[in-house]
Scaffold this motif. Structure first.
Motif, mmCIF file in Angstrom:
data_model
loop_
_atom_site.group_PDB
_atom_site.id
_atom_site.type_symbol
_atom_site.label_atom_id
_atom_site.label_comp_id
_atom_site.label_asym_id
_atom_site.label_seq_id
_atom_site.Cartn_x
_atom_site.Cartn_y
_atom_site.Cartn_z
ATOM 1 N N SER A 264 5.498 10.977 38.567
ATOM 2 C CA SER A 264 5.099 11.533 37.273
ATOM 3 C C SER A 264 6.067 12.592 36.759
ATOM 4 C CB SER A 264 3.690 12.133 37.368
ATOM 5 O OG SER A 264 3.679 13.219 38.283
ATOM 6 N N SER A 265 7.004 13.042 37.594
ATOM 7 C CA SER A 265 7.982 14.031 37.137
ATOM 8 C C SER A 265 8.917 13.398 36.112
ATOM 9 C CB SER A 265 8.816 14.560 38.311
ATOM 10 O OG SER A 265 8.009 15.199 39.263
ATOM 11 N N GLU A 266 9.211 14.112 35.057
ATOM 12 C CA GLU A 266 10.104 13.589 34.037
ATOM 13 C C GLU A 266 11.557 13.661 34.485
ATOM 14 O OE1 GLU A 266 9.396 15.706 30.469
ATOM 15 O OE2 GLU A 266 7.317 15.031 30.271
ATOM 16 N N LYS A 267 11.868 14.653 35.314
ATOM 17 C CA LYS A 267 13.238 14.845 35.766
ATOM 18 C C LYS A 267 13.240 15.317 37.210
ATOM 19 C CE LYS A 267 15.311 15.931 31.283
ATOM 20 N NZ LYS A 267 16.192 16.858 30.531
ATOM 21 N N MET A 268 14.417 15.271 37.819
ATOM 22 C CA MET A 268 14.622 15.878 39.122
ATOM 23 C C MET A 268 14.596 17.390 38.916
ATOM 24 S SD MET A 268 15.376 15.041 42.347
ATOM 25 C CE MET A 268 16.065 15.841 43.805
ATOM 26 N N ARG A 269 13.583 18.061 39.440
ATOM 27 C CA ARG A 269 13.331 19.455 39.071
ATOM 28 C C ARG A 269 13.866 20.470 40.067
ATOM 29 N NH1 ARG A 269 7.116 19.016 36.733
ATOM 30 N NH2 ARG A 269 7.574 17.531 35.077
ATOM 31 N N ILE A 270 14.607 20.016 41.071
ATOM 32 C CA ILE A 270 15.192 20.947 42.034
ATOM 33 C C ILE A 270 16.642 20.584 42.311
ATOM 34 C CG2 ILE A 270 13.022 21.573 43.186
ATOM 35 C CD1 ILE A 270 13.772 19.604 45.426
ATOM 36 N N LEU A 271 17.380 21.552 42.771
ATOM 37 C CA LEU A 271 18.713 21.362 43.317
ATOM 38 C C LEU A 271 18.731 22.053 44.674
ATOM 39 C CD1 LEU A 271 21.721 20.609 43.256
ATOM 40 C CD2 LEU A 271 22.138 22.689 41.935
ATOM 41 N N VAL A 272 19.184 21.335 45.692
ATOM 42 C CA VAL A 272 19.235 21.857 47.059
ATOM 43 C C VAL A 272 20.696 21.955 47.482
ATOM 44 C CG1 VAL A 272 18.462 21.530 49.439
ATOM 45 C CG2 VAL A 272 17.013 20.745 47.541
ATOM 46 N N LYS A 273 21.043 23.058 48.138
ATOM 47 C CA LYS A 273 22.420 23.273 48.593
ATOM 48 C C LYS A 273 22.402 23.885 49.993
ATOM 49 C CE LYS A 273 23.883 25.091 44.039
ATOM 50 N NZ LYS A 273 24.462 26.320 43.412
ATOM 51 N N THR A 274 23.492 23.710 50.723
ATOM 52 C CA THR A 274 23.834 24.650 51.790
ATOM 53 C C THR A 274 25.113 25.347 51.347
ATOM 54 O OG1 THR A 274 25.041 22.903 52.989
ATOM 55 C CG2 THR A 274 22.780 23.366 53.683
#
Length: 338
Positions: free
Chosen positions: A83-93
């Protein structure tokens, strides 16, 4: 398309600061510092770099598919995101060998006003490793106001410690969790390997003239804003408590589950840490996708007619359409983000 958990090609992203040596113990990379100090994980976000290594720098490439992750999300939005319209996170190391400039990130209203974006950049840090004398800077010291900060910006051109004197600092320890709300001044100090989960933008206002030996341009400091506009991104009130105490919701001989960041902390993302002692954990986020990063140990992810070995440093994305269909097992610790 046959939907399976998605693994990615390595995605080290260029920055103007040096680091990356501690990636050796996490990813098995060569133990050297350089100008690729960040690994962007399951990323659909382009980096805002002055010089781009390619037009898609920052965006992850899906393994064995010859397709970038953002393209796959556009092609199969319902299957990938639910149901999310977009990818709502960004993950990094990221691993910093030097102190990064004093900075703050916009909240959603600031981003809408100046960047035509619905996302700011609230972020969190999980400390994975440190070098000797590692530091983190968070929040202004009592009494610092906009006038003092503006003066320190000007002074930083010749006095590289001008900003440090205005910020509180402390020594992070491995395993600690921190939340950095939008508009809070902060700086990652030298010697921190951390897992960063954030809103999906690369908006950073860093009004300090130097990043170690690199001279920042006005564009790099203010990302297209005037100085006065950029200072609207800094909150000069008392900073919130940075350190978050994990909440253990299950702890038996086989499985330990900890809430690191929940909806009580922020409405931007949720983070769990799962530690298995030859136990099992079903991937079952309701109506959402999940990003997973193995931080210790080894095991496997398996489902019907599918299994794949997991080792420290592996990361993967589970589409919304596959939730409740895969399980992780082994002697392994991993982080779950959505």
């Amino acid at each position: 398309m046959k939907f399976e958990p998605l693994f990615f090609e390595r995605n080290r992203v260029g920055r103007v600061y040096t680091g990356g040596k501690l990636f050796h113990g996490f990813f098995g990379d060569e133990p050297l510092d350089g100008f690729l100090p960040e690994e962007w994980i399951a990323s659909s976000v382009k980096a805002l770099n002055k010089e781009m290594s390619n037009p898609k720098e920052g965006v992850s490439k899906v393994k064995d598919m010859e397709m970038y992750f953002d393209e796959l999300l556009c092609k199969y939005p319902l299957e990938m995101l639910g149901s999310s319209e977009k990818m709502r996170i960004l993950v990094k190391t990221l691993d910093s060998a030097v102190r990064l400039p004093a900075q703050a990130h916009p909240d959603k209203s600031f981003s809408r006003k100046y960047f035509n974006s619905n996302y700011g950049k609230t972020e969190s840090w999980l400390i994975l490793d440190t070098r000797p004398d590692a530091k983190i800077y968070f929040g202004f010291k009592d009494g610092v106001d906009e006038e003092m900060f503006s003066a320190a910006i000007d002074a930083s051109e010749t006095d590289k410690d001008a900003m440090e004197r205005l910020m509180e600092s402390f020594e992070p320890k491995v395993g600690e969790v921190f939340l950095v709300p939008a508009k809070t001044v902060h700086a990652i100090g030298a010697g921190c390997l951390l897992l960063e989960v954030q809103e999906p933008t690369d908006f950073t206002i860093q009004p300090e003239h130097w990043c170690d030996e690199y001279k920042l341009s006005d564009k790099e400091m203010y990302i297209g804003l005037s100085k006065a506009e950029a200072l609207e991104c800094f909150d000069f009130g008392k900073a919130p408590t940075a350190k978050i105490t994990p909440c253990v919701i299950k702890n038996d001989s086989d499985v330990k589950i900890e809430n690191l960041i929940t909806e009580k902390n922020t409405d931007c993302f949720v983070i769990n840490r799962i530690t298995l002692n030859n136990g099992e954990y079903k991937l079952s986020i309701e109506d959402s996708y999940g990003v997973y990063i193995v931080t210790e140990g080894s095991g496997e992810i398996f489902g019907e007619d599918y299994s794949k070995k997991l080792e420290k440093g592996d990361y993967f994305f589970v589409p919304a359409c596959l939730m409740n269909k895969f399980t992780v097992s082994g002697k392994i610790c991993f982080v779950e983000c959505w």
